[in-house]
Motif scaffolding. Structure first.
Motif, PDB file in Angstrom:
ATOM      1  N   VAL A   1      46.804  49.976  47.175  1.00  0.00           N
ATOM      2  CA  VAL A   1      46.253  48.792  46.499  1.00  0.00           C
ATOM      3  C   VAL A   1      46.536  48.849  45.003  1.00  0.00           C
ATOM      4  O   VAL A   1      46.920  47.841  44.392  1.00  0.00           O
ATOM      5  CB  VAL A   1      44.741  48.657  46.806  1.00  0.00           C
ATOM      6  CG1 VAL A   1      44.068  47.692  45.856  1.00  0.00           C
ATOM      7  CG2 VAL A   1      44.539  48.215  48.249  1.00  0.00           C
TER       8      VAL A   1
ATOM      9  N   ILE B   1      42.782  44.229  47.345  1.00  0.00           N
ATOM     10  CA  ILE B   1      43.132  43.876  45.968  1.00  0.00           C
ATOM     11  C   ILE B   1      42.026  42.987  45.402  1.00  0.00           C
ATOM     12  O   ILE B   1      41.670  41.976  46.000  1.00  0.00           O
ATOM     13  CB  ILE B   1      44.496  43.177  45.923  1.00  0.00           C
ATOM     14  CG1 ILE B   1      45.578  44.160  46.386  1.00  0.00           C
ATOM     15  CG2 ILE B   1      44.792  42.640  44.526  1.00  0.00           C
ATOM     16  CD1 ILE B   1      46.924  43.549  46.626  1.00  0.00           C
ATOM     17  N   ASP B   2      41.508  43.379  44.250  1.00  0.00           N
ATOM     18  CA  ASP B   2      40.475  42.599  43.578  1.00  0.00           C
ATOM     19  C   ASP B   2      41.150  41.456  42.819  1.00  0.00           C
ATOM     20  O   ASP B   2      41.921  41.687  41.883  1.00  0.00           O
ATOM     21  CB  ASP B   2      39.689  43.495  42.621  1.00  0.00           C
ATOM     22  CG  ASP B   2      38.591  42.755  41.895  1.00  0.00           C
ATOM     23  OD1 ASP B   2      38.293  41.589  42.263  1.00  0.00           O
ATOM     24  OD2 ASP B   2      38.009  43.336  40.972  1.00  0.00           O
ATOM     25  N   LEU B   3      40.845  40.252  43.232  1.00  0.00           N
ATOM     26  CA  LEU B   3      41.489  39.079  42.643  1.00  0.00           C
ATOM     27  C   LEU B   3      40.748  38.510  41.440  1.00  0.00           C
ATOM     28  O   LEU B   3      41.290  37.663  40.736  1.00  0.00           O
ATOM     29  CB  LEU B   3      41.591  37.978  43.698  1.00  0.00           C
ATOM     30  CG  LEU B   3      42.503  38.268  44.876  1.00  0.00           C
ATOM     31  CD1 LEU B   3      42.335  37.201  45.939  1.00  0.00           C
ATOM     32  CD2 LEU B   3      43.938  38.336  44.403  1.00  0.00           C
TER      33      LEU B   3
ATOM     34  N   LYS C   1      48.745  45.849  43.264  1.00  0.00           N
ATOM     35  CA  LYS C   1      48.019  44.882  42.433  1.00  0.00           C
ATOM     36  C   LYS C   1      48.896  44.260  41.344  1.00  0.00           C
ATOM     37  O   LYS C   1      48.885  43.030  41.182  1.00  0.00           O
ATOM     38  CB  LYS C   1      46.773  45.519  41.825  1.00  0.00           C
ATOM     39  CG  LYS C   1      45.939  44.513  41.067  1.00  0.00           C
ATOM     40  CD  LYS C   1      44.646  45.091  40.568  1.00  0.00           C
ATOM     41  CE  LYS C   1      43.865  44.026  39.812  1.00  0.00           C
ATOM     42  NZ  LYS C   1      42.591  44.521  39.340  1.00  0.00           N
TER      43      LYS C   1
ATOM     44  N   TYR D   1      51.101  41.522  42.939  1.00  0.00           N
ATOM     45  CA  TYR D   1      50.370  40.304  43.284  1.00  0.00           C
ATOM     46  C   TYR D   1      49.986  39.524  42.024  1.00  0.00           C
ATOM     47  O   TYR D   1      50.013  38.297  42.011  1.00  0.00           O
ATOM     48  CB  TYR D   1      49.131  40.619  44.115  1.00  0.00           C
ATOM     49  CG  TYR D   1      49.460  40.806  45.571  1.00  0.00           C
ATOM     50  CD1 TYR D   1      49.417  39.734  46.452  1.00  0.00           C
ATOM     51  CD2 TYR D   1      49.837  42.040  46.075  1.00  0.00           C
ATOM     52  CE1 TYR D   1      49.730  39.882  47.797  1.00  0.00           C
ATOM     53  CE2 TYR D   1      50.146  42.200  47.417  1.00  0.00           C
ATOM     54  CZ  TYR D   1      50.091  41.121  48.267  1.00  0.00           C
ATOM     55  OH  TYR D   1      50.404  41.266  49.592  1.00  0.00           O
ATOM     56  N   GLU D   2      49.633  40.223  40.973  1.00  0.00           N
ATOM     57  CA  GLU D   2      49.298  39.549  39.724  1.00  0.00           C
ATOM     58  C   GLU D   2      50.516  38.784  39.200  1.00  0.00           C
ATOM     59  O   GLU D   2      50.406  37.618  38.816  1.00  0.00           O
ATOM     60  CB  GLU D   2      48.810  40.550  38.683  1.00  0.00           C
ATOM     61  CG  GLU D   2      48.412  39.888  37.387  1.00  0.00           C
ATOM     62  CD  GLU D   2      47.708  40.832  36.424  1.00  0.00           C
ATOM     63  OE1 GLU D   2      47.266  40.340  35.384  1.00  0.00           O
ATOM     64  OE2 GLU D   2      47.596  42.040  36.708  1.00  0.00           O
TER      65      GLU D   2
END
Length: 108
Positions: free
Chosen positions: A33, A71-73, A37, A40-41
């Motif tokens: 993760v 993943i913390d969005l 991350k 994804y960002e």
């Protein structure tokens, strides 16, 4: 009815991490993760520039007995125009080592 031209709606299945023969440990899931991350960002920040309406995107989800690693969005979305349409749809096959979260974001 709003027309759906190029750039209005976008769907994507980016990298979900490595393929597993067995379920990864929590430690491995945290590493994966952390590695995914930034990707994804970057993807969401690029979508923010071109998508006019909605984005649907798959993200990995690792479930363990007492917690979930994903993943913390929250910090990523504050840098975009996107708002979460609803909580993610979670799916997996019976043999899946990881689950997937289907997120839908809308420009706000």
């Amino acid at each position: 009815e709003r027309s759906r031209g190029l750039g209005d709606v976008y769907k994507r299945q980016p990298v979900l991490g490595p393929v597993f023969k067995t379920k990864p440990s929590r430690k491995d899931a945290l590493k994966i993760v952390a590695k995914l991350k930034p990707f994804y960002e970057k993807v969401l920040l690029e979508f923010n520039k071109v998508v006019k309406y909605r984005v649907a995107i798959l993200m990995p989800r690792f479930e363990f007995k007492h917690n979930i690693v994903r993943i913390d969005l929250s910090n990523i979305l504050t840098k975009t125009r996107f708002k979460i349409v609803h909580e993610p749809i979670i799916y997996a096959t019976p043999k899946s080592k990881i689950k997937r979260e289907l997120w839908v974001f809308q420009t706000g």
